[in-house]
Design a protein around this motif. Sequence first.
Motif, mmCIF file in Angstrom:
data_model
loop_
_atom_site.group_PDB
_atom_site.id
_atom_site.type_symbol
_atom_site.label_atom_id
_atom_site.label_comp_id
_atom_site.label_asym_id
_atom_site.label_seq_id
_atom_site.Cartn_x
_atom_site.Cartn_y
_atom_site.Cartn_z
ATOM 1 N N GLU A 159 23.244 11.353 8.381
ATOM 2 C CA GLU A 159 22.109 11.276 7.445
ATOM 3 C C GLU A 159 22.613 11.253 6.000
ATOM 4 O O GLU A 159 22.130 10.492 5.156
ATOM 5 N N ARG A 160 23.611 12.076 5.728
ATOM 6 C CA ARG A 160 24.203 12.073 4.374
ATOM 7 C C ARG A 160 24.867 10.735 4.097
ATOM 8 O O ARG A 160 24.738 10.164 3.020
ATOM 9 N N ALA A 161 25.590 10.223 5.091
ATOM 10 C CA ALA A 161 26.308 8.949 4.912
ATOM 11 C C ALA A 161 25.329 7.822 4.607
ATOM 12 O O ALA A 161 25.582 6.973 3.743
ATOM 13 N N ALA A 162 24.184 7.826 5.297
ATOM 14 C CA ALA A 162 23.191 6.758 5.078
ATOM 15 C C ALA A 162 22.678 6.814 3.641
ATOM 16 O O ALA A 162 22.491 5.769 2.993
ATOM 17 N N PHE A 163 22.461 8.018 3.133
ATOM 18 C CA PHE A 163 21.988 8.147 1.746
ATOM 19 C C PHE A 163 23.099 7.741 0.773
ATOM 20 O O PHE A 163 22.849 7.047 -0.223
ATOM 21 N N ALA A 164 24.322 8.133 1.072
ATOM 22 C CA ALA A 164 25.451 7.753 0.205
ATOM 23 C C ALA A 164 25.610 6.231 0.168
ATOM 24 O O ALA A 164 25.916 5.649 -0.884
ATOM 25 N N ASP A 165 25.381 5.568 1.297
ATOM 26 C CA ASP A 165 25.451 4.096 1.339
ATOM 27 C C ASP A 165 24.428 3.494 0.373
ATOM 28 O O ASP A 165 24.719 2.530 -0.336
ATOM 29 N N GLN A 166 23.238 4.074 0.365
ATOM 30 C CA GLN A 166 22.198 3.561 -0.548
ATOM 31 C C GLN A 166 22.603 3.787 -2.007
ATOM 32 O O GLN A 166 22.457 2.894 -2.844
ATOM 33 N N LEU A 167 23.131 4.975 -2.300
ATOM 34 C CA LEU A 167 23.571 5.258 -3.677
ATOM 35 C C LEU A 167 24.693 4.299 -4.094
ATOM 36 O O LEU A 167 24.741 3.839 -5.236
ATOM 37 N N ALA A 168 25.565 3.995 -3.139
ATOM 38 C CA ALA A 168 26.738 3.159 -3.460
ATOM 39 C C ALA A 168 26.344 1.751 -3.912
ATOM 40 O O ALA A 168 27.080 1.106 -4.659
ATOM 41 N N THR A 169 25.154 1.309 -3.488
ATOM 42 C CA THR A 169 24.735 -0.046 -3.899
ATOM 43 C C THR A 169 24.388 -0.094 -5.385
ATOM 44 O O THR A 169 24.250 -1.169 -5.955
ATOM 45 N N LEU A 170 24.242 1.091 -5.996
ATOM 46 C CA LEU A 170 23.835 1.129 -7.408
ATOM 47 C C LEU A 170 25.028 1.137 -8.361
ATOM 48 O O LEU A 170 24.844 1.176 -9.575
ATOM 49 N N ALA A 171 26.262 1.160 -7.831
ATOM 50 C CA ALA A 171 27.405 1.337 -8.739
ATOM 51 C C ALA A 171 28.659 0.631 -8.246
ATOM 52 O O ALA A 171 28.767 0.254 -7.071
ATOM 53 N N ASP A 172 29.602 0.447 -9.191
ATOM 54 C CA ASP A 172 30.907 -0.131 -8.857
ATOM 55 C C ASP A 172 31.992 0.945 -8.851
ATOM 56 O O ASP A 172 33.031 0.779 -8.214
ATOM 57 N N VAL A 173 31.752 2.010 -9.620
ATOM 58 C CA VAL A 173 32.764 3.052 -9.827
ATOM 59 C C VAL A 173 32.048 4.397 -9.844
ATOM 60 O O VAL A 173 30.886 4.471 -10.234
ATOM 61 N N TYR A 174 32.761 5.466 -9.419
ATOM 62 C CA TYR A 174 32.161 6.815 -9.364
ATOM 63 C C TYR A 174 32.949 7.776 -10.256
ATOM 64 O O TYR A 174 34.184 7.831 -10.187
ATOM 65 N N VAL A 175 32.223 8.510 -11.087
ATOM 66 C CA VAL A 175 32.857 9.588 -11.858
ATOM 67 C C VAL A 175 32.173 10.898 -11.478
ATOM 68 O O VAL A 175 30.953 11.043 -11.627
ATOM 69 N N GLY A 176 32.956 11.835 -10.955
ATOM 70 C CA GLY A 176 32.428 13.154 -10.591
ATOM 71 C C GLY A 176 32.549 14.069 -11.789
ATOM 72 O O GLY A 176 33.658 14.331 -12.261
ATOM 73 N N ASP A 177 31.406 14.527 -12.310
ATOM 74 C CA ASP A 177 31.497 15.449 -13.447
ATOM 75 C C ASP A 177 30.473 16.579 -13.347
ATOM 76 O O ASP A 177 30.217 17.264 -14.333
ATOM 77 N N GLY A 178 29.936 16.799 -12.140
ATOM 78 C CA GLY A 178 28.972 17.884 -11.954
ATOM 79 C C GLY A 178 29.690 19.120 -11.443
ATOM 80 O O GLY A 178 29.552 19.478 -10.261
ATOM 81 N N PHE A 179 30.437 19.779 -12.302
ATOM 82 C CA PHE A 179 31.254 20.890 -11.820
ATOM 83 C C PHE A 179 30.415 21.938 -11.074
ATOM 84 O O PHE A 179 30.849 22.466 -10.042
ATOM 85 N N GLY A 180 29.219 22.224 -11.578
ATOM 86 C CA GLY A 180 28.379 23.267 -10.973
ATOM 87 C C GLY A 180 28.003 23.011 -9.530
ATOM 88 O O GLY A 180 27.547 23.911 -8.835
ATOM 89 N N ALA A 181 28.203 21.769 -9.061
ATOM 90 C CA ALA A 181 27.813 21.429 -7.684
ATOM 91 C C ALA A 181 28.999 21.039 -6.801
ATOM 92 O O ALA A 181 28.797 20.628 -5.656
ATOM 93 N N VAL A 182 30.234 21.197 -7.295
ATOM 94 C CA VAL A 182 31.376 20.716 -6.487
ATOM 95 C C VAL A 182 31.616 21.529 -5.218
ATOM 96 O O VAL A 182 32.363 21.114 -4.336
ATOM 97 N N HIS A 183 30.950 22.717 -5.129
ATOM 98 C CA HIS A 183 31.116 23.513 -3.900
ATOM 99 C C HIS A 183 30.104 23.093 -2.828
ATOM 100 O O HIS A 183 30.062 23.690 -1.759
ATOM 101 N N ARG A 184 29.295 22.084 -3.130
ATOM 102 C CA ARG A 184 28.285 21.627 -2.169
ATOM 103 C C ARG A 184 28.762 20.366 -1.467
ATOM 104 O O ARG A 184 29.151 19.398 -2.135
ATOM 105 N N LYS A 185 28.693 20.366 -0.125
ATOM 106 C CA LYS A 185 29.062 19.165 0.640
ATOM 107 C C LYS A 185 27.817 18.284 0.728
ATOM 108 O O LYS A 185 27.176 18.193 1.784
ATOM 109 N N HIS A 186 27.459 17.693 -0.388
ATOM 110 C CA HIS A 186 26.250 16.889 -0.472
ATOM 111 C C HIS A 186 26.623 15.420 -0.648
ATOM 112 O O HIS A 186 27.739 15.102 -1.085
#
Length: 403
Positions: free
Chosen positions: A131-158
């Motif tokens: 279920e998470r993978a399916a949502f991530a696939d949808q998000l991936a269509t919106l971008a070419d590159v990913y920058v992780g900068d939400g430090f407050g949420a890095v402990h979440r496997k979301h």
Amino acid sequence: MKTIDDLSKDGLAGKRVFVRADLNVPLEGATITDDGRIRAVVPTIARLAEAGAKVVVASHLGRPKGAPEERYSLAPVASRLGELLGKNVAFANDTVGDSAKATVAALGDGEVTLLENLRFNAGETSKDDAERAAFADQLATLADVYVGDGFGAVHRKHASVYDLPARLPHAAGDLIAAEVAVLKKLTEDVKRPYAVVLGGAKVSDKLAVIDHLMEKADRILIGGGMAYTFLKAQGHEVGTSLLQEDQLPAVREYLARGEERGVEFVLPVDVLVSTGFPDLEAKAPTHPQTVAADAMPADQGGLDIGPKTCKLYASKLADAATVFWNGPMGVFEHPDYADGTRAVAQALLDSPAFSVVGGGDSAAAVRILGFDENAFGHISTGGGASLEYLEGKTLPGLAALED
Ligand SMILES: Nc1ncnc2c1ncn2[C@@H]1O[C@H](COP(=O)(O)OP(=O)(O)O)[C@@H](O)[C@H]1O
Ligand SMILES: O=C(OP(=O)(O)O)[C@H](O)COP(=O)(O)O
């Protein structure tokens, strides 16, 4: 971990860059009471926009249950982000739907959009990998590159934290890089005595880190909503206070192990009690009573540490060399219950200790109560994230950014 500098080598102009931020700010209605988490990620967004990227910012806010809820909309955050960036931030009123697709498609180079709350989609926080993978696939269509900068949420496997970076070229943003650099020092070379102050309301999350903290800290001071599970474990009445009943055996074991190992647990000796929960918007006076921690009335709940406890905690912090503090000592949003949090903040400033304050609400409390944030050693945007980092755990959102 790759950084934005590494990504820049291939050029960012014209690329859609997805920035997973933590814009989970405190709100009273639609009013942001502290914009610290927004300000913390502005340099990353500004830098990407200046490099000509089409910046797609996304975050969670609060804990909605996988469906839209007006009170958790990120719309007020889009306005504030725009003010801080000094440019318009187009707000998409969904996350992967028609509005998001159209808004992203319309972005020009150097422009910024903010998507609606990621947690309005059940796939974001799902424990089901597919279920998470399916949502991530949808998000991936919106971008070419990913920058992780939400430090407050890095402990979440979301999905947006853990699954999405696996689908796109990725890097850590400047905030995550800065947070990790400071916290890493606390895991390697900590000057003693090392005191940890724990409070707040996310009791079950934070009780879990105590097991490990006992290996590191010399002293653990407990306040906020955490305190009542400890007081109950000692056999005291805690009335209607926050209580994690299922954790009582674990807390009893911590107290016993602390005694064996010479790790000092410092618990409240007095608390402020009241019936019901105060109205945090109207802030009308509630006339709390101060009672001894072993004499709480059964029909009232503890909402702050009392004056004797404030003095006790200040004395326990005065000679510390290092202090890590997560979680307000009381319901600081209401003036009747802000004194405990104020006293701990003041004690850190009065102490020569290197002090790290972590957590969305803890950092907000320090600023809302009028303290100069620059007077502390470090103010971290993540509470649970920094605690789990200090625990030495592999954090999903950091692991996902590794090459
Ligand atoms: N005794 C208490 N009872 C209920 N809530 C409390 C109590 N003490 C503190 N809180 C609440 O804890 C919240 C912050 O907790 P938490 O999210 O765990 O901290 P942080 O965001 O700093 O990690 C605040 O909104 C505050 O009102
Ligand atoms: O506020 C947050 O964490 P914190 O209260 O531990 O600082 C983060 O935005 C994570 O939110 P979550 O604990 O609902 O996953």
